[in-house]
Design an enzyme around this catalytic site. Structure first.
Site, PDB file in Angstrom:
ATOM      1  N   GLU A   1      -1.664   6.109  -0.669  1.00 27.43           N
ATOM      2  CA  GLU A   1      -3.086   6.211  -0.295  1.00 27.43           C
ATOM      3  C   GLU A   1      -3.237   7.522   0.477  1.00 27.43           C
ATOM      4  O   GLU A   1      -3.905   8.441   0.027  1.00 27.43           O
ATOM      5  CB  GLU A   1      -3.506   5.000   0.554  1.00 27.43           C
ATOM      6  CG  GLU A   1      -4.979   5.028   0.967  1.00 27.43           C
ATOM      7  CD  GLU A   1      -5.380   3.868   1.902  1.00 27.43           C
ATOM      8  OE1 GLU A   1      -4.489   3.246   2.522  1.00 27.43           O
ATOM      9  OE2 GLU A   1      -6.600   3.603   2.012  1.00 27.43           O
TER      10      GLU A   1
ATOM     11  N   HIS B   1       0.869  -1.174   0.000  1.00 26.05           N
ATOM     12  CA  HIS B   1       0.000   0.000   0.000  1.00 26.05           C
ATOM     13  C   HIS B   1       0.911   1.230   0.000  1.00 26.05           C
ATOM     14  O   HIS B   1       1.786   1.359   0.875  1.00 26.05           O
ATOM     15  CB  HIS B   1      -0.860   0.050   1.260  1.00 26.05           C
ATOM     16  CG  HIS B   1      -2.052  -0.864   1.251  1.00 26.05           C
ATOM     17  ND1 HIS B   1      -1.963  -2.206   1.036  1.00 26.05           N
ATOM     18  CD2 HIS B   1      -3.379  -0.601   1.434  1.00 26.05           C
ATOM     19  CE1 HIS B   1      -3.188  -2.738   1.088  1.00 26.05           C
ATOM     20  NE2 HIS B   1      -4.060  -1.788   1.327  1.00 26.05           N
TER      21      HIS B   1
HETATM   22  N1  HPA Z   1      -5.219   1.003   3.908  1.00 28.11           N
HETATM   23  C1  HPA Z   1      -4.309   0.566   4.761  1.00 28.11           C
HETATM   24  N2  HPA Z   1      -4.479  -0.503   5.514  1.00 28.11           N
HETATM   25  C2  HPA Z   1      -5.605  -1.173   5.403  1.00 28.11           C
HETATM   26  C3  HPA Z   1      -6.595  -0.779   4.544  1.00 28.11           C
HETATM   27  C4  HPA Z   1      -6.385   0.358   3.743  1.00 28.11           C
HETATM   28  O1  HPA Z   1      -7.224   0.787   2.924  1.00 28.11           O
HETATM   29  N3  HPA Z   1      -7.606  -1.660   4.686  1.00 28.11           N
HETATM   30  C5  HPA Z   1      -7.216  -2.569   5.590  1.00 28.11           C
HETATM   31  N4  HPA Z   1      -6.010  -2.274   6.042  1.00 28.11           N
HETATM   32 ZN    ZN Z   2      -6.182  -1.830   1.225  1.00 27.33          ZN
END
Ligand code: HPA
Ligand code: ZN
Length: 337
Positions: A200, A197
């Site tokens: 975001e 990730h």
């Molecule tokens: N972002 C980061 N961590 C997470 C997310 C997300 O959207 N969903 C579950 N854990």
């Molecule tokens: Zn996620």
């Protein structure tokens, strides 16, 4: 169902960004709390739903980790995942690569084996019932330290042949990819694919780090890459997959309104963007609803929807021959529909 709704529901697609704990619907949360005699701070399904008003990623994560406390037995993990696969099949998902967060469970005294036994039973069931292929990705929690991630990798050792890769999730800002460079290298050495990730809530610099220091195969979200033209060019040149989750982006206030979502600008910039559901029980819709809602809000046409579905298979960890078979099925659908 509208024309758009039925086209999207039938469109063959791969789910590449789904946290299985984020598919815990309020009804199941309440039922499992009762079955396991776990106290939750909600008296009813309505009260659970009413708590789902988020201001940012952390405000969501606090509730998401609290909700996961009702998951105790292998049967619970099986039921959770089986319910998700049923919904995914109805949404046209023919292949799924799903995240789970082992540390959320092992830190509560639930054995890694309990989680795996339940999930794997559901994975085998999804193939038998829906003909769906499913890969599992274990996600390290980035708010914990790298040593804890190494301990998790050690626990996963007996199941490495049932895991396709690792991910990195949880609180992004202040926990950059660099913090996990060594455990990602160790994961790669064990044959695992790498997802992270990034971008975001965190800055474009975190996306650069995921590429330069973790050497990832996929970027999850990646929206904020759009702030850095050089990064966009780099991601486009390397055909890096970005698993974008429109309803999540609105729920966590990464974009104000779906009408402002950058998905079509990402495609126009040459990015291999795809659409997924993240934590659908919390953000208001599964993968088909993410496709449908953003298509409506941004006026996406069928060609763009087919491109997004195509990208989901190209970005998957399926072997080449299976990607080709999925694309043949997708093209046939696009032609006859
Ligand atoms: N972002 C980061 N961590 C997470 C997310 C997300 O959207 N969903 C579950 N854990
Ligand atoms: Zn996620």
């Amino acid at each position: 169902m509208s024309d758009l709704g039925s086209f999207v529901a039938g469109l063959p697609k791969a789910e590449l960004h789904l946290h299985i704990e984020g598919s815990l619907e309020p009804e199941m949360m309440v039922a499992l709390a009762r079955r396991n005699r776990v106290a939750i701070p909600f008296a009813s399904v309505e009260e659970v739903r009413a708590a789902y008003r988020f201001t940012d990623l952390q405000s969501f994560l606090d509730i998401y980790y609290a909700g996961a406390d009702v998951l105790r037995t292998a049967e619970d993990f099986h039921d959770l995942a089986a319910a998700y696969f049923d919904r995914a099949a109805a949404d046209g998902v023919t292949h799924a690569e799903i995240f789970f967060d082992p540390q959320t469970h092992t830190h509560r005294g639930i054995a890694f084996a309990t989680v795996m036994d339940g999930l794997l039973a559901a994975v085998d069931g999804a193939r038998a019932k829906h003909g769906m292929s499913v890969y599992l990705i274990m996600s390290y929690l980035r708010h914990l330290d790298e040593e804890d991630a190494f301990a998790t990798l050690a626990m996963a050792e007996p199941w490495l042949d049932r895991l396709v890769g690792v991910g990195l999730d949880s609180s992004e800002v202040g926990n950059p990819p660099a913090k996990f460079a060594r455990v990602f290298a160790a994961s790669r050495e064990r044959g695992l694919k790498l997802c992270c990730h990034a971008g975001e809530e965190g800055p474009p610099a975190y996306v650069h780090e995921a590429l330069d220091l973790l050497h990832v195969d996929r970027i999850d979200h990646g929206n904020r890459s759009m702030e850095d033209a050089g990064l966009v060019a780099r991601l486009a040149r390397s055909a890096m997959t970005l698993t974008v989750c429109p309803l999540s982006n609105v729920a966590l206030r990464n974009v104000d309104r779906l009408e402002d979502h950058p998905i079509d600008r990402m495609l126009a910039a040459g990015l291999r963007a795809t659409i997924h559901s993240d934590d659908p029980a919390y953000f208001g819709g599964y993968i088909a609803e993410n496709f449908r809602a953003v298509a409506e809000a941004r006026g996406l046409g069928r060609e763009q929807l087919v491109t997004l579905a195509r990208n989901s298979f190209l970005g998957s960890f399926l072997p080449d021959d299976q990607v080709a078979a999925q694309l043949t099925r997708l093209d046939a659908y696009a032609e006859r529909t």
